[in-house]
Design an enzyme around this catalytic site. Sequence first.
Site, mmCIF file in Angstrom:
data_model
loop_
_atom_site.group_PDB
_atom_site.id
_atom_site.type_symbol
_atom_site.label_atom_id
_atom_site.label_comp_id
_atom_site.label_asym_id
_atom_site.label_seq_id
_atom_site.Cartn_x
_atom_site.Cartn_y
_atom_site.Cartn_z
ATOM 1 N N CYS A 252 -1.261 0.702 7.567
ATOM 2 C CA CYS A 252 -2.708 0.516 7.776
ATOM 3 C C CYS A 252 -2.989 -0.771 6.772
ATOM 4 C CB CYS A 252 -3.759 1.477 7.158
ATOM 5 S SG CYS A 252 -3.366 3.072 8.266
ATOM 6 N N ARG A 253 -3.263 -0.736 5.531
ATOM 7 C CA ARG A 253 -4.002 -1.709 4.823
ATOM 8 C C ARG A 253 -2.898 -2.887 4.423
ATOM 9 N NH1 ARG A 253 -5.271 2.017 -0.070
ATOM 10 N NH2 ARG A 253 -3.424 3.196 0.637
ATOM 11 N N SER A 254 -1.533 -2.852 4.034
ATOM 12 C CA SER A 254 -0.768 -3.967 3.711
ATOM 13 C C SER A 254 -0.228 -4.667 4.823
ATOM 14 C CB SER A 254 0.401 -3.390 2.799
ATOM 15 O OG SER A 254 1.304 -2.504 3.264
ATOM 16 N N ASP B 196 -8.143 3.697 1.246
ATOM 17 C CA ASP B 196 -7.205 4.001 2.420
ATOM 18 C C ASP B 196 -7.881 4.563 3.679
ATOM 19 O OD1 ASP B 196 -5.273 5.410 3.941
ATOM 20 O OD2 ASP B 196 -4.363 6.489 2.386
ATOM 21 N N ASN C 252 2.325 1.530 4.391
ATOM 22 C CA ASN C 252 2.670 0.325 5.091
ATOM 23 C C ASN C 252 2.581 0.357 6.667
ATOM 24 O OD1 ASN C 252 5.593 -1.687 5.460
ATOM 25 N ND2 ASN C 252 3.669 -2.502 4.962
ATOM 26 N N CYS D 273 0.830 -1.329 -0.138
ATOM 27 C CA CYS D 273 0.034 -0.080 -0.068
ATOM 28 C C CYS D 273 0.901 1.211 0.087
ATOM 29 C CB CYS D 273 -0.943 -0.131 1.095
ATOM 30 S SG CYS D 273 -0.192 -0.009 2.863
#
Length: 172
Positions: free
Chosen positions: A30-32, A143, A28, A25
């Site tokens: 939150c999402r990934s 995001d 690096n 993401c």
Amino acid sequence: MISEKTSMKLSELRKQDKIAVLFVCLGNICRSPAAEGVFKEIIKDHHDEKRWVIDSAGTGGFHVGDLPDRRMRVHASRRGLTLDHICRKIKYSDFDDFDLIVAMDSSNEEDLKDIAPTAEAEEKIVMMSEFFTLATRFDYVPDPYYEGAEGFELVLDLLQDACATLYRELSV
Ligand code: 4NP
């Protein structure tokens, strides 16, 4: 929906003894790292950890060295997930070390294509949304950084769905 191109790539990977997947993401934090934690939980549940190398990285470097965002860690922990990844930026060697590089949104995908060192490396990039099976308005993982609790819960819902599909697609 899984594209024809991705489907062919998955068929090849399925034959391998070991598969390395990198989730990417922007930040690096939150999402990934959440995707990494979700996927690691799935392989742990299936007693299948030896077959996989799972990691995450960001296209941006603003949070290098940090743990995942505290809000993401709190929401993940309520689902039984511990996120302990240390933030790092994507590097050229990732395109050699990983078989599949999974982008969370189209901006991540574009950035990854820009830095992919070879055409072969670029072929490794896929979108996480290809693995969505939930009825959702989203064709990317949004995001959550500037969002409230519902943004983080939405990300986890999408990632748990997509990671389960990706695991199933790559398992023999
Ligand atoms: P991520 O979220 O890409 O899911 O880790 C973000 C985290 C931090 C920032 C942007 C997105 N930031 O601008 O600091």
